[in-house]
Enzyme design. Sequence first.
Site, PDB file in Angstrom:
ATOM      1  N   ASP A  25      -1.616  -0.809   6.206  1.00 49.73           N
ATOM      2  CA  ASP A  25      -1.783  -0.258   7.555  1.00 49.73           C
ATOM      3  C   ASP A  25      -3.185   0.266   7.845  1.00 49.73           C
ATOM      4  OD1 ASP A  25      -1.487   1.930   5.745  1.00 49.73           O
ATOM      5  OD2 ASP A  25      -1.056   3.241   7.452  1.00 49.73           O
TER       6      ASP A  25
ATOM      7  N   ASP B 283      -7.331  -1.699   4.050  1.00 47.78           N
ATOM      8  CA  ASP B 283      -6.358  -2.728   3.641  1.00 47.78           C
ATOM      9  C   ASP B 283      -6.714  -4.101   4.209  1.00 47.78           C
ATOM     10  OD1 ASP B 283      -4.767  -0.887   2.266  1.00 47.78           O
ATOM     11  OD2 ASP B 283      -3.654  -0.356   4.078  1.00 47.78           O
TER      12      ASP B 283
ATOM     13  N   ASP C  28       0.863  -1.177   0.000  1.00 51.32           N
ATOM     14  CA  ASP C  28       0.000   0.000   0.000  1.00 51.32           C
ATOM     15  C   ASP C  28       0.902   1.229   0.000  1.00 51.32           C
ATOM     16  OD1 ASP C  28      -2.370   1.626   0.401  1.00 51.32           O
ATOM     17  OD2 ASP C  28      -1.669   1.857   2.457  1.00 51.32           O
TER      18      ASP C  28
END
Length: 359
Positions: free
Chosen positions: A305, A309, A104
């Site tokens: 995080d 996600d 990410d």
Amino acid sequence: TPFVVFFALFVAIVLPFILPDSLNWHLFVDSAYTGTVNTIHGTSGTASIYTALTFLVISCPCALGLATPVAIMVGNGVGAKNGIMFKTAVSLEQTGKMQTVALDKTGTITEGEPKVTDIITGDRIPQNELIAIAYGLERKSEHPLAKAVVNYVEESGDKNSFAEEVTDFKAVAGNGLKGMLDTNVVAGGNLKFISEYCNISDDLRNKADDLSSEGKTPLFFARNNKLLGIIAVADTIKEDSAQAVKQLRNMGIKVVMLTGDNEQTAKAIGKQAGVDEVIAGVLPDGKESVIRNLKRHGKTAMVGDGINDAPALTRADTGIAIGAGTDVAIDAADVVLVKSRLIDVPAAIRLSRATLTNI
């Protein structure tokens, strides 16, 4: 285990040549297995082989039975000492088998603390008017980019000047925000989203492209179908991001960056980090499907995080959460990087591989 093999070979090959007949080796062992006597220099070669095999069958399972839990215990201990928490023995085993690592962007590759860098107003629009609309919308959002605008206004000490409340607020995931300010329809978000509310001049489009090429994210704001301007925000990549990506690639692992940013901004950040592939414009609920597609080409790990996600972390063969991330992400992951360092991703993979080698 090497000692077990060596000793078995010694029994099978060397022992028949050195044992004296007086020990009646062949009478004691050979007859028990075959009922016959095969003598080599007064001892039984067949008996020696049977004895060596028996020794291996009995000893090796015992060695494995001890080696496996001890190796896993040591691997978990080393990981914990270095801020890498494997939740299960399976996660410790699987992490080293990854062929692709998806990262990410915000909060994983970058610091996750974007700041306002540029403010560009539309034709004959006062800057305070643009900031007032932006602040009214963004302070109702929890997105990191929204926090950048809110922090900019509050740190400047002008928040009391923009105290009007936005009503009928609605966040359109991955696109933007809209609501009512008095009797005015206000909206803010990416280019595609705002294009539905107003026309955007070629001049402002070009300026937005220039900002994106610098790795900045342009946020457009409109009121009553009229563009007010652009506020650009930018996030810096973590100090260890490029090094972590380089180590992963040197290990033969493909590195992919996922982000909801536009393609130009995403490619600029991806170039700084050195990733193999950039997948931009991913909606919050689209990361899980991206991971599903990546898994078709090999075992895939997801590193993230945020709350959005979590589905991707669960879908991945191994989910890795940044320790400073949300509780939802940490709960969904198989591995937690307590120190929130991206460099611990290749470290976790190396530790997993070393543990399997020991076993």
